[in-house]
Design an enzyme around this catalytic site. Sequence first.
Site, PDB file in Angstrom:
ATOM      1  N   SER A 143      -2.357 -46.388  71.416  1.00  0.00           N
ATOM      2  CA  SER A 143      -2.176 -44.959  73.108  1.00  0.00           C
ATOM      3  C   SER A 143      -2.447 -45.586  73.949  1.00  0.00           C
ATOM      4  CB  SER A 143      -2.905 -43.242  72.698  1.00  0.00           C
ATOM      5  OG  SER A 143      -3.001 -43.174  73.978  1.00  0.00           O
ATOM      6  N   HIS A 174       1.946 -46.773  72.887  1.00  0.00           N
ATOM      7  CA  HIS A 174       2.758 -44.821  73.255  1.00  0.00           C
ATOM      8  C   HIS A 174       1.936 -44.912  74.997  1.00  0.00           C
ATOM      9  CE1 HIS A 174       3.121 -40.671  71.975  1.00  0.00           C
ATOM     10  NE2 HIS A 174       1.157 -40.459  72.300  1.00  0.00           N
ATOM     11  N   ASP A 189       0.439 -41.685  76.952  1.00  0.00           N
ATOM     12  CA  ASP A 189       0.240 -40.313  77.455  1.00  0.00           C
ATOM     13  C   ASP A 189       0.646 -40.124  78.780  1.00  0.00           C
ATOM     14  OD1 ASP A 189      -0.234 -39.294  74.917  1.00  0.00           O
ATOM     15  OD2 ASP A 189      -1.664 -41.083  74.715  1.00  0.00           O
ATOM     16  N   MET A 219       0.007 -37.175  81.544  1.00  0.00           N
ATOM     17  CA  MET A 219      -0.319 -35.779  81.712  1.00  0.00           C
ATOM     18  C   MET A 219      -0.159 -35.358  83.092  1.00  0.00           C
ATOM     19  SD  MET A 219      -3.105 -36.617  79.103  1.00  0.00           S
ATOM     20  CE  MET A 219      -3.509 -37.193  77.938  1.00  0.00           C
ATOM     21  N   HIS A 221       5.213 -40.389  76.092  1.00  0.00           N
ATOM     22  CA  HIS A 221       4.761 -39.240  74.968  1.00  0.00           C
ATOM     23  C   HIS A 221       4.302 -37.899  76.038  1.00  0.00           C
ATOM     24  CE1 HIS A 221       1.825 -36.619  73.303  1.00  0.00           C
ATOM     25  NE2 HIS A 221       2.879 -35.484  73.223  1.00  0.00           N
ATOM     26  N   MET A 229       3.563 -34.724  77.798  1.00  0.00           N
ATOM     27  CA  MET A 229       2.833 -33.678  78.195  1.00  0.00           C
ATOM     28  C   MET A 229       2.947 -33.160  79.745  1.00  0.00           C
ATOM     29  SD  MET A 229      -0.038 -34.920  76.188  1.00  0.00           S
ATOM     30  CE  MET A 229       0.298 -36.833  76.576  1.00  0.00           C
ATOM     31  N   MET A 260       1.868 -32.832  66.939  1.00  0.00           N
ATOM     32  CA  MET A 260      -0.058 -33.088  67.580  1.00  0.00           C
ATOM     33  C   MET A 260      -0.578 -32.616  66.114  1.00  0.00           C
ATOM     34  SD  MET A 260       0.167 -34.246  70.169  1.00  0.00           S
ATOM     35  CE  MET A 260      -1.288 -34.963  70.955  1.00  0.00           C
ATOM     36  N   GLY A 263      -4.137 -33.242  75.498  1.00  0.00           N
ATOM     37  CA  GLY A 263      -4.719 -33.318  76.482  1.00  0.00           C
ATOM     38  C   GLY A 263      -5.542 -34.556  76.725  1.00  0.00           C
ATOM     39  N   ASP A 307       0.136 -37.983  65.966  1.00  0.00           N
ATOM     40  CA  ASP A 307      -0.265 -38.053  67.257  1.00  0.00           C
ATOM     41  C   ASP A 307      -2.371 -37.775  67.400  1.00  0.00           C
ATOM     42  OD1 ASP A 307      -1.663 -39.540  69.530  1.00  0.00           O
ATOM     43  OD2 ASP A 307       0.971 -38.451  70.372  1.00  0.00           O
ATOM     44  N   SER A 322      -8.082 -44.171  70.320  1.00  0.00           N
ATOM     45  CA  SER A 322      -9.937 -44.186  69.968  1.00  0.00           C
ATOM     46  C   SER A 322      -9.835 -45.301  69.339  1.00  0.00           C
ATOM     47  CB  SER A 322     -10.783 -43.211  70.460  1.00  0.00           C
ATOM     48  OG  SER A 322      -9.931 -42.101  69.493  1.00  0.00           O
TER      49      SER A 322
HETATM   50  C1  DX5 Z   1      -3.628 -36.556  73.388  1.00  0.00           C
HETATM   51  C2  DX5 Z   1      -2.309 -37.917  73.078  1.00  0.00           C
HETATM   52  C3  DX5 Z   1      -2.604 -38.633  72.093  1.00  0.00           C
HETATM   53  C4  DX5 Z   1      -3.742 -39.239  71.814  1.00  0.00           C
HETATM   54  C5  DX5 Z   1      -4.584 -39.820  70.874  1.00  0.00           C
HETATM   55  O1  DX5 Z   1      -3.125 -36.341  74.290  1.00  0.00           O
HETATM   56  O2  DX5 Z   1      -0.723 -37.502  73.116  1.00  0.00           O
HETATM   57  O3  DX5 Z   1      -1.855 -39.855  72.418  1.00  0.00           O
HETATM   58  O4  DX5 Z   1      -4.550 -40.041  73.413  1.00  0.00           O
HETATM   59  O5  DX5 Z   1      -5.433 -40.876  70.641  1.00  0.00           O
HETATM   60  P1  DX5 Z   1      -6.722 -40.690  69.613  1.00  0.00           P
HETATM   61  O6  DX5 Z   1      -6.422 -41.459  68.625  1.00  0.00           O
HETATM   62  O7  DX5 Z   1      -8.063 -41.029  70.562  1.00  0.00           O
HETATM   63  O8  DX5 Z   1      -6.819 -39.111  69.036  1.00  0.00           O
HETATM   64 ZN    ZN Z   2       0.330 -39.297  72.732  1.00  0.00          ZN
END
Ligand code: DX5
Ligand code: ZN
Length: 219
Positions: A9, A34, A36, A38, A67, A69, A138, A143, A174, A197
Amino acid sequence: MTNLLIAPSILSSNFSNLKEEIQAIDKAGADWIHLDIMDGHFVPNLTFGPPIIRSIRQITKKPFDAHLMVTNPDEYLEAYSSSGVNMITVHKEVSTHLDRTLTRIRELGCKAGVAINPATSISGLEFVLDKLDLILVMSVNPGFGGQEFLNSSIDKIKLIKNLVGDRDIKIQVDGGINDKTASKVIQAGANVLVAGSAIFKGTGLKSYKKNIDILRSKA
Ligand code: DX5
Ligand code: ZN
Protein backbone atom coordinates in the site's frame (compact mmCIF):
# COMPACT_ATOMS: atom_id res chain seq x y z
CA MET A 1 2.04 -22.13 -1.28
CA THR A 2 3.29 -20.56 -4.46
CA ASN A 3 0.37 -18.37 -5.39
CA LEU A 4 0.72 -15.75 -2.66
CA LEU A 5 0.51 -12.19 -3.97
CA ILE A 6 1.99 -9.17 -2.21
CA ALA A 7 0.29 -5.80 -2.65
CA PRO A 8 2.20 -2.93 -1.03
CA SER A 9 0.00 0.00 0.00
CA ILE A 10 1.57 3.26 -1.12
CA LEU A 11 -0.24 4.95 1.77
CA SER A 12 2.91 4.28 3.80
CA SER A 13 5.29 5.51 1.11
CA ASN A 14 7.08 8.85 1.08
CA PHE A 15 4.66 10.94 -1.02
CA SER A 16 7.27 13.61 -1.67
CA ASN A 17 9.18 10.94 -3.56
CA LEU A 18 6.29 8.93 -4.99
CA LYS A 19 7.81 8.09 -8.36
CA GLU A 20 10.97 6.59 -6.86
CA GLU A 21 8.91 4.80 -4.20
CA ILE A 22 6.73 3.11 -6.82
CA GLN A 23 9.75 2.20 -8.96
CA ALA A 24 11.37 0.70 -5.87
CA ILE A 25 8.43 -1.53 -4.89
CA ASP A 26 8.01 -2.55 -8.53
CA LYS A 27 11.64 -3.72 -8.67
CA ALA A 28 11.40 -5.16 -5.17
CA GLY A 29 8.85 -7.69 -6.42
CA ALA A 30 5.42 -6.23 -5.64
CA ASP A 31 2.70 -8.19 -7.46
CA TRP A 32 0.04 -5.48 -7.27
CA ILE A 33 0.13 -1.84 -6.14
CA HIS A 34 -2.57 -1.22 -3.51
CA LEU A 35 -4.17 2.23 -3.67
CA ASP A 36 -6.00 3.36 -0.54
CA ILE A 37 -8.64 5.88 -1.60
CA MET A 38 -10.16 7.70 1.39
CA ASP A 39 -12.88 10.35 1.28
CA GLY A 40 -12.96 11.82 4.80
CA HIS A 41 -16.55 10.52 5.21
CA PHE A 42 -16.47 6.75 5.19
CA VAL A 43 -13.14 6.95 7.02
CA PRO A 44 -11.68 9.85 9.01
CA ASN A 45 -8.85 10.48 6.57
CA LEU A 46 -8.26 11.76 3.04
CA THR A 47 -5.77 10.49 0.50
CA PHE A 48 -5.74 10.84 -3.28
CA GLY A 49 -7.91 10.28 -6.33
CA PRO A 50 -7.98 9.79 -10.10
CA PRO A 51 -5.60 12.61 -11.18
CA ILE A 52 -2.75 11.22 -9.10
CA ILE A 53 -3.53 7.65 -10.15
CA ARG A 54 -3.49 8.70 -13.81
CA SER A 55 -0.05 10.22 -13.42
CA ILE A 56 1.48 7.33 -11.48
CA ARG A 57 0.00 4.87 -14.01
CA GLN A 58 2.94 5.69 -16.28
CA ILE A 59 5.53 4.65 -13.72
CA THR A 60 4.79 0.91 -13.52
CA LYS A 61 3.03 -1.86 -15.41
CA LYS A 62 2.05 -3.66 -12.20
CA PRO A 63 -1.72 -4.00 -11.66
CA PHE A 64 -3.32 -1.18 -9.67
CA ASP A 65 -5.62 -2.45 -6.93
CA ALA A 66 -7.95 0.38 -5.84
CA HIS A 67 -9.50 0.06 -2.39
CA LEU A 68 -12.30 2.61 -2.26
CA MET A 69 -12.97 3.71 1.31
CA VAL A 70 -15.68 6.12 0.21
CA THR A 71 -19.39 6.40 0.99
CA ASN A 72 -20.52 6.77 -2.63
CA PRO A 73 -18.34 4.50 -4.80
CA ASP A 74 -20.96 4.23 -7.57
CA GLU A 75 -20.44 7.86 -8.49
CA TYR A 76 -16.73 7.34 -9.10
CA LEU A 77 -16.41 3.94 -10.76
CA GLU A 78 -15.85 5.40 -14.22
CA ALA A 79 -13.39 7.96 -12.95
CA TYR A 80 -11.30 5.25 -11.32
CA SER A 81 -11.46 2.80 -14.20
CA SER A 82 -10.46 5.49 -16.69
CA SER A 83 -7.57 6.57 -14.46
CA GLY A 84 -6.01 3.18 -15.15
CA VAL A 85 -6.81 0.94 -12.18
CA ASN A 86 -7.21 -2.79 -12.83
CA MET A 87 -9.22 -3.77 -9.78
CA ILE A 88 -11.88 -1.82 -7.91
CA THR A 89 -12.91 -2.88 -4.42
CA VAL A 90 -15.92 -1.27 -2.74
CA HIS A 91 -17.01 -1.60 0.87
CA LYS A 92 -19.99 -3.82 1.67
CA GLU A 93 -21.11 -1.36 4.37
CA VAL A 94 -21.96 1.34 1.81
CA SER A 95 -23.10 -0.82 -1.10
CA THR A 96 -26.89 -0.77 -1.06
CA HIS A 97 -26.95 -2.47 -4.46
CA LEU A 98 -23.77 -4.50 -4.33
CA ASP A 99 -24.78 -6.79 -7.18
CA ARG A 100 -25.30 -3.81 -9.48
CA THR A 101 -22.06 -2.16 -8.40
CA LEU A 102 -19.99 -5.29 -9.03
CA THR A 103 -21.62 -5.76 -12.43
CA ARG A 104 -20.78 -2.18 -13.34
CA ILE A 105 -17.14 -2.57 -12.27
CA ARG A 106 -16.75 -5.53 -14.62
CA GLU A 107 -18.55 -3.70 -17.43
CA LEU A 108 -15.90 -1.03 -17.07
CA GLY A 109 -13.25 -3.68 -17.68
CA CYS A 110 -11.96 -4.00 -14.12
CA LYS A 111 -11.84 -6.90 -11.68
CA ALA A 112 -14.46 -6.48 -8.96
CA GLY A 113 -13.88 -6.72 -5.23
CA VAL A 114 -15.80 -6.24 -2.00
CA ALA A 115 -14.22 -5.21 1.30
CA ILE A 116 -15.62 -5.95 4.74
CA ASN A 117 -14.80 -4.10 7.94
CA PRO A 118 -13.87 -5.97 11.13
CA ALA A 119 -17.44 -5.76 12.50
CA THR A 120 -19.16 -6.63 9.21
CA SER A 121 -20.49 -10.12 8.56
CA ILE A 122 -19.97 -12.04 5.33
CA SER A 123 -23.69 -12.59 5.00
CA GLY A 124 -25.06 -11.88 1.55
CA LEU A 125 -21.77 -12.52 -0.24
CA GLU A 126 -23.00 -16.01 -1.11
CA PHE A 127 -25.41 -14.36 -3.58
CA VAL A 128 -22.75 -12.39 -5.49
CA LEU A 129 -19.95 -14.93 -5.74
CA ASP A 130 -20.26 -15.11 -9.52
CA LYS A 131 -19.72 -11.34 -9.72
CA LEU A 132 -16.64 -11.27 -7.50
CA ASP A 133 -12.94 -11.52 -8.29
CA LEU A 134 -11.74 -10.49 -4.84
CA ILE A 135 -12.89 -10.39 -1.23
CA LEU A 136 -10.92 -8.04 1.02
CA VAL A 137 -10.97 -8.77 4.74
CA MET A 138 -10.08 -5.69 6.78
CA SER A 139 -7.91 -6.71 9.71
CA VAL A 140 -7.93 -3.16 11.13
CA ASN A 141 -10.64 -0.50 11.12
CA PRO A 142 -9.90 1.32 7.87
CA GLY A 143 -8.55 4.85 7.76
CA PHE A 144 -4.90 4.70 8.73
CA GLY A 145 -1.76 2.71 8.15
CA GLY A 146 0.29 1.31 11.00
CA GLN A 147 -2.54 -0.02 13.18
CA GLU A 148 -2.50 -3.23 15.14
CA PHE A 149 -3.81 -6.43 13.53
CA LEU A 150 -7.20 -7.65 14.79
CA ASN A 151 -7.24 -11.39 15.45
CA SER A 152 -10.97 -11.62 14.75
CA SER A 153 -10.09 -11.49 11.05
CA ILE A 154 -8.62 -15.00 11.22
CA ASP A 155 -11.97 -16.72 11.73
CA LYS A 156 -13.53 -14.52 9.08
CA ILE A 157 -10.89 -15.50 6.52
CA LYS A 158 -11.63 -19.17 7.27
CA LEU A 159 -15.35 -18.62 6.72
CA ILE A 160 -14.64 -16.87 3.42
CA LYS A 161 -12.28 -19.59 2.27
CA ASN A 162 -15.04 -22.07 2.88
CA LEU A 163 -17.56 -19.90 1.04
CA VAL A 164 -15.28 -19.35 -1.96
CA GLY A 165 -14.43 -23.06 -2.34
CA ASP A 166 -12.65 -23.67 -5.63
CA ARG A 167 -13.91 -20.50 -7.31
CA ASP A 168 -11.36 -18.14 -8.82
CA ILE A 169 -11.82 -15.44 -6.16
CA LYS A 170 -8.82 -13.94 -4.35
CA ILE A 171 -8.93 -13.61 -0.58
CA GLN A 172 -7.09 -10.43 0.37
CA VAL A 173 -6.27 -9.23 3.86
CA ASP A 174 -5.43 -5.63 4.72
CA GLY A 175 -4.21 -4.03 7.94
CA GLY A 176 -1.46 -4.82 10.41
CA ILE A 177 0.18 -7.42 8.16
CA ASN A 178 3.81 -7.99 9.13
CA ASP A 179 6.33 -10.77 9.75
CA LYS A 180 4.32 -11.92 12.80
CA THR A 181 0.77 -11.85 11.44
CA ALA A 182 1.35 -12.92 7.80
CA SER A 183 1.61 -16.66 8.48
CA LYS A 184 -1.62 -16.66 10.51
CA VAL A 185 -3.67 -15.13 7.69
CA ILE A 186 -2.03 -17.30 5.04
CA GLN A 187 -2.81 -20.42 7.04
CA ALA A 188 -6.40 -19.27 7.40
CA GLY A 189 -6.71 -18.97 3.61
CA ALA A 190 -5.61 -15.49 2.51
CA ASN A 191 -3.72 -15.39 -0.79
CA VAL A 192 -3.19 -11.65 -1.28
CA LEU A 193 -1.43 -9.68 1.46
CA VAL A 194 -1.70 -5.90 1.57
CA ALA A 195 0.99 -4.26 3.66
CA GLY A 196 1.96 -0.64 4.11
CA SER A 197 4.16 0.05 7.10
CA ALA A 198 5.80 -3.40 7.07
CA ILE A 199 6.95 -2.97 3.45
CA PHE A 200 7.91 0.71 3.50
CA LYS A 201 10.07 0.18 6.59
CA GLY A 202 13.55 1.54 5.90
CA THR A 203 14.24 3.41 2.66
CA GLY A 204 14.56 2.29 -0.93
CA LEU A 205 14.73 -0.84 -3.03
CA LYS A 206 17.01 -2.89 -0.79
CA SER A 207 14.85 -2.45 2.32
CA TYR A 208 11.59 -2.94 0.44
CA LYS A 209 12.82 -6.11 -1.26
CA LYS A 210 13.90 -7.55 2.07
CA ASN A 211 10.53 -6.66 3.61
CA ILE A 212 8.56 -8.20 0.71
CA ASP A 213 10.72 -11.33 0.76
CA ILE A 214 10.05 -11.76 4.49
CA LEU A 215 6.29 -11.68 3.90
CA ARG A 216 6.59 -14.06 0.95
CA SER A 217 8.65 -16.49 3.03
CA LYS A 218 5.66 -16.96 5.36
CA ALA A 219 3.71 -18.83 2.66
C1 DX5 B 1 -6.16 0.98 6.03
C2 DX5 B 1 -5.73 0.70 4.62
C3 DX5 B 1 -4.56 -0.21 4.53
C4 DX5 B 1 -3.34 0.31 5.22
C5 DX5 B 1 -2.47 -0.83 5.62
O1 DX5 B 1 -7.25 1.80 6.02
O2 DX5 B 1 -6.79 0.11 3.88
O3 DX5 B 1 -4.28 -0.58 3.20
O4 DX5 B 1 -2.63 1.23 4.47
O5 DX5 B 1 -1.42 -0.32 6.35
P1 DX5 B 1 -0.59 -1.21 7.35
O6 DX5 B 1 -0.02 -2.35 6.58
O7 DX5 B 1 0.46 -0.28 7.85
O8 DX5 B 1 -1.52 -1.66 8.44
ZN1 ZN C 1 -6.36 -0.84 1.80
